[in-house]
Design an enzyme around this catalytic site. Structure first.
Site, short mmCIF file in Angstrom:
data_model
loop_
_atom_site.label_atom_id
_atom_site.label_comp_id
_atom_site.label_asym_id
_atom_site.label_seq_id
_atom_site.Cartn_x
_atom_site.Cartn_y
_atom_site.Cartn_z
N MET A 22 0.86 -1.19 0.00
CA MET A 22 0.00 0.00 0.00
C MET A 22 0.89 1.23 0.00
O MET A 22 1.74 1.39 0.88
CB MET A 22 -0.93 0.00 1.22
N GLN A 33 7.22 -4.96 -4.78
CA GLN A 33 6.22 -4.92 -5.85
C GLN A 33 6.61 -3.88 -6.88
O GLN A 33 6.89 -2.73 -6.56
CB GLN A 33 4.82 -4.60 -5.33
N CYS A 46 -3.80 -1.79 -9.31
CA CYS A 46 -4.03 -0.43 -8.83
C CYS A 46 -5.17 0.23 -9.61
O CYS A 46 -5.13 0.28 -10.84
CB CYS A 46 -2.75 0.40 -8.95
N ASN A 98 -7.99 -11.62 -1.98
CA ASN A 98 -7.84 -10.29 -1.38
C ASN A 98 -9.18 -9.57 -1.47
O ASN A 98 -9.86 -9.64 -2.49
CB ASN A 98 -6.76 -9.54 -2.15
N ASP A 110 -11.80 -7.31 1.66
CA ASP A 110 -12.73 -7.35 2.79
C ASP A 110 -12.31 -8.32 3.89
O ASP A 110 -13.14 -8.98 4.52
CB ASP A 110 -14.15 -7.69 2.33
N GLY A 128 -4.98 -5.98 3.09
CA GLY A 128 -4.62 -4.60 2.83
C GLY A 128 -5.14 -3.68 3.92
O GLY A 128 -4.62 -3.61 5.03
#
Length: 396
Positions: free
Chosen positions: A36, A89, A120, A224, A226, A248
């Site tokens: 992030m 990343q 993204c 990935n 929630d 995340g």
């Protein structure tokens, strides 16, 4: 799947999932910290690592910035000496630049794992043809993945892919992209189960993770979206059959979530429920680590820690005046003083501290280059624009 083994203290551990295997890397707790921007620097990663096992990925860095060795790109890929494996990343839209960046990382022994960003949704990235909209151009996606794997493979460095479902519900790409990445030799694929148009709104479509797991059969598939609590991770695994989870926003202001996740995947029900004193001490330690990360630039570190405060205090009855003061903090002594002025014996607030945090908002119309959706092929003119786009996206 469950399995029982003996842990280091001789207790029987009933695992929900086996360790996650990504190429030569074994991750005992099948949990990955999602990269992030502005969040997952070495300071925050250390906090998370101290709480639980997993694979902790650095912030996204652009391939162009790596090739040019900008100061910020080198800071982004910094890892503490005891941080293993070192995970980076990389983002880019030009295969040759991606190849050069990965070559630099592996030849100079700067990473043990490289993740490729195709997820993204931020307009400044997607309007250049990058992130979540890039897999729509199938040949470009394949060429980028192929370039990364080609450079990393001789050094035994695994490459993984993180992506979204697609641009919007009419332009889904994840199944084709997952199968293509698998055929090109990536070590795992991760799906944020939203489209670029969804942004961070609504509920993640976990059924898409299950469909990807059915389509990609020879490498791990990671889910990935929630995961706000350890129980969410368990439900995702049960519903989708995924091999691990990527976390995340759920850990923002909650580095101890990784302790909960480790416990959950080991079949234990103990959870961290910190009182305000523990939260305050964690904020201060985060601040200290940030000062070190920013080469003792205390003011810069404090500017960065400010955005974390609301996440840490979610659900705790901390007054607006204190929050505003913390939003202006400039030094570590100021931070310590403000934190010490709180009622540190306040207990964990329960449900108020749980649930969604970080970015949410509403769906957005994706920003794409002109004519992007007209065809899945890359024209010569579009190829030129993509090369130019490498120069204008931040991330190092």
């Amino acid at each position: 799947m469950s399995m029982t083994e003996k842990s280091g203290d001789a207790r029987a551990v009933t695992r929900v999932l086996p360790p996650l295997t990504i190429g030569p890397i074994t991750v005992d707790t099948p949990v990955i910290l999602a990269p992030m921007a502005g969040i997952t620097n070495a300071a925050f990663r250390r906090l998370c690592r101290e709480h639980g096992g997993g694979l902790y990925v650095a912030e996204m860095v652009t391939s162009r910035a790596l090739v040019e060795r900008t100061r910020e790109s080198m800071r982004i890929i910094h890892h503490d000496p005891d941080e293993k494996p070192r995970s980076v990343q990389v983002y880019g839209v030009d295969p040759s630049t991606i190849g050069a960046a990965v070559r630099m990382l592996v030849q100079e022994d700067r990473a043990d794992h490289i993740d490729m960003n195709f997820g993204c949704p931020v307009p400044k990235v997607t309007k250049k043809g990058g992130g979540a909209v890039l897999p729509w151009k199938r040949d470009l996606f394949r060429d980028i993945v192929r370039a990364a794997v080609r450079e990393a493979d001789p050094y035994g460095i695994p490459v993984t892919v993180k992506m979204r479902k697609g641009i919007d519900d009419d332009h889904l790409t994840y199944l084709d992209a997952g199968r293509m990445a698998e055929s090109e030799g990536v070590a795992a694929v991760a799906l944020h189960a939203r489209t670029a148009a969804d942004y961070y709104s609504g509920e993640a479509d976990w059924e898409a993770i299950a469909r990807l797991k059915e389509a990609v059969t020879t490498i791990p598939v990671l889910g990935n979206g929630d995961i706000w609590a350890a129980e969410d991770a368990l439900r995702m695994v049960e519903r989708t059959g995924c091999d691990g989870v990527v976390v995340g926003r759920g850990c923002q202001g909650r580095p101890w979530l990784f302790a909960d996740l480790q416990a959950a995947f080991e079949g234990r029900d103990d959870r961290v429920q910190p009182n305000l004193r523990v939260v305050a001490d964690t904020i201060y330690r985060h601040g200290e680590l940030m000062v070190t990360f920013f080469d003792d630039d205390e003011q810069k570190a404090m500017r960065e820690i400010r955005k974390h405060v609301a996440w840490y205090f979610k659900g705790y009855p901390v007054g607006g005046d204190v929050r505003r003061s913390l939003g202006l903090v400039e030094t570590l002594p100021q931070l310590r003083g403000l934190l010490d002025g709180l009622d540190l014996d306040l207990p964990y607030p329960g449900a108020g501290a749980e649930g969604a945090r970080g970015r949410q908002g509403s769906p957005k119309r994706p920003s794409c280059p002109d004519g992007w959706l007209d065809t899945q092929d890359i024209t010569p003119a579009m190829e030129l624009k993509l090369r130019e786009a490498e120069l204008s996206v931040s991330g190092g």
